[in-house]
Design a protein around this motif. Sequence first.
Motif, PDB file in Angstrom:
ATOM      1  N   ILE A 121     -61.182  16.209  -0.782  1.00  0.00           N
ATOM      2  CA  ILE A 121     -62.134  17.073  -0.080  1.00  0.00           C
ATOM      3  C   ILE A 121     -62.332  16.502   1.323  1.00  0.00           C
ATOM      4  N   ASP A 122     -62.834  17.318   2.215  1.00  0.00           N
ATOM      5  CA  ASP A 122     -63.066  16.885   3.591  1.00  0.00           C
ATOM      6  C   ASP A 122     -64.538  16.553   3.780  1.00  0.00           C
ATOM      7  N   HIS A 123     -64.805  15.269   3.953  1.00  0.00           N
ATOM      8  CA  HIS A 123     -66.167  14.772   4.135  1.00  0.00           C
ATOM      9  C   HIS A 123     -66.064  13.481   4.947  1.00  0.00           C
ATOM     10  N   ASP A 124     -67.151  13.072   5.562  1.00  0.00           N
ATOM     11  CA  ASP A 124     -67.085  11.883   6.416  1.00  0.00           C
ATOM     12  C   ASP A 124     -67.217  10.601   5.589  1.00  0.00           C
ATOM     13  N   ASN A 127     -62.105   8.258   1.610  1.00  0.00           N
ATOM     14  CA  ASN A 127     -61.114   9.061   0.876  1.00  0.00           C
ATOM     15  C   ASN A 127     -61.822   9.768  -0.268  1.00  0.00           C
ATOM     16  N   PRO A 128     -62.681  10.734   0.059  1.00  0.00           N
ATOM     17  CA  PRO A 128     -63.511  11.378  -0.965  1.00  0.00           C
ATOM     18  C   PRO A 128     -62.713  12.358  -1.820  1.00  0.00           C
ATOM     19  N   VAL A 129     -63.181  12.552  -3.037  1.00  0.00           N
ATOM     20  CA  VAL A 129     -62.547  13.504  -3.946  1.00  0.00           C
ATOM     21  C   VAL A 129     -63.614  14.271  -4.721  1.00  0.00           C
ATOM     22  N   ALA A 130     -63.211  15.439  -5.198  1.00  0.00           N
ATOM     23  CA  ALA A 130     -63.947  16.147  -6.233  1.00  0.00           C
ATOM     24  C   ALA A 130     -63.177  15.957  -7.533  1.00  0.00           C
ATOM     25  N   TYR A 131     -63.757  16.372  -8.650  1.00  0.00           N
ATOM     26  CA  TYR A 131     -63.100  16.156  -9.934  1.00  0.00           C
ATOM     27  C   TYR A 131     -63.085  17.428 -10.773  1.00  0.00           C
ATOM     28  N   ARG A 132     -61.928  17.635 -11.374  1.00  0.00           N
ATOM     29  CA  ARG A 132     -61.754  18.664 -12.392  1.00  0.00           C
ATOM     30  C   ARG A 132     -61.577  17.934 -13.728  1.00  0.00           C
ATOM     31  N   ALA A 143     -67.720  19.796  -7.471  1.00  0.00           N
ATOM     32  CA  ALA A 143     -67.176  19.812  -6.111  1.00  0.00           C
ATOM     33  C   ALA A 143     -68.318  19.924  -5.116  1.00  0.00           C
ATOM     34  N   THR A 144     -68.676  18.801  -4.512  1.00  0.00           N
ATOM     35  CA  THR A 144     -69.738  18.781  -3.501  1.00  0.00           C
ATOM     36  C   THR A 144     -69.259  17.974  -2.298  1.00  0.00           C
ATOM     37  N   ASP A 145     -70.099  17.915  -1.256  1.00  0.00           N
ATOM     38  CA  ASP A 145     -69.814  17.121  -0.059  1.00  0.00           C
ATOM     39  C   ASP A 145     -68.504  17.549   0.594  1.00  0.00           C
ATOM     40  N   MET A 146     -68.407  18.845   0.854  1.00  0.00           N
ATOM     41  CA  MET A 146     -67.223  19.407   1.499  1.00  0.00           C
ATOM     42  C   MET A 146     -67.633  20.079   2.804  1.00  0.00           C
ATOM     43  N   GLY A 147     -67.015  19.680   3.898  1.00  0.00           N
ATOM     44  CA  GLY A 147     -67.322  20.327   5.157  1.00  0.00           C
ATOM     45  C   GLY A 147     -66.782  21.740   5.231  1.00  0.00           C
ATOM     46  N   THR A 153     -58.261  23.765  -1.883  1.00  0.00           N
ATOM     47  CA  THR A 153     -59.518  23.689  -2.649  1.00  0.00           C
ATOM     48  C   THR A 153     -59.577  24.799  -3.678  1.00  0.00           C
ATOM     49  N   VAL A 154     -59.286  26.008  -3.236  1.00  0.00           N
ATOM     50  CA  VAL A 154     -59.328  27.162  -4.137  1.00  0.00           C
ATOM     51  C   VAL A 154     -58.394  26.940  -5.323  1.00  0.00           C
ATOM     52  N   ASP A 155     -57.170  26.497  -5.053  1.00  0.00           N
ATOM     53  CA  ASP A 155     -56.191  26.287  -6.119  1.00  0.00           C
ATOM     54  C   ASP A 155     -56.695  25.300  -7.169  1.00  0.00           C
TER      55      ASP A 155
END
Length: 265
Positions: A121-124, A127-132, A143-147, A153-155
């Motif tokens: 994900i894109d965040h300041d 190397n941040p990530v979201a999780y499935r 999925a949080t902290d996304m600019g 992301t959609v995929d």
Amino acid sequence: MRMVSIASGSSGNCIYIGSERTHILIDAGIRTKRIEQGLCDIGLCGSDLDAVVITHEHSDHVRGLSVMAKKFELPIYATGETLEEIRQLKYLGEYPQELLREVIPDVHFGIGDLELLPFSIDHDAVNPVAYRVKNGRGQVAVATDMGHYDQYTVDHLMGLDAVLLEANHDVNMLLAGKYPYYLKQRILGDHGHLSNENAGRLLSCILNDHLKQILLGHLSKENNYEALAYETVKLEIDQGDCPYRAKDFPIAVAGRDRMSEMITI
């Protein structure tokens, strides 16, 4: 599989996801006492946990990490860069370094009978990530902290049974508020946070017949409120091009200081 938000907001985040035999936390950004109380409310205790999975190194996602890890000897999963940042956070105190486990974006890994997929994900942060997360019963995502979001992301959010998605701020409240200019620009930027409007637009891209619950999370205390996030997201869905309408799905807001309803898949 079950998912519940113990806390979600700009002041602290902690999400429980589990099956009958595996129990994990995504982030531990609140005090250990609150985490343990939240677990108790769903019939668990800290010793039942198998791991803590971290999205990124900001304090509202790791504040309670070291105490939880040390008290219950919990493995800590995060990207290599995030782990390095965590090692340097003096306020976390000391904990066994052998508990740290590296994950790689877009590479599946398992904890018990749960299969996790971290995605970028894109965040300041470094190397941040979201999780499935999935098992034989279904698939959920946090999925949080996304600019911002894009097709990548959609995929990674397609075909879910439940999702906790960021709806951080109302743009007008943020612009008119008392935050300094640089902070407003950070939040609005591509490495900041997802607005209510963009949360609704992203949801419009990932709605599907199997989606059983939508949780809106990581609301700003100063630049949003629950009813506004809820109504704005619903409006964006209803005005979008997707074949669904907001009324087709249960939508709730994950509170900052209270547990969400349990989602069971």
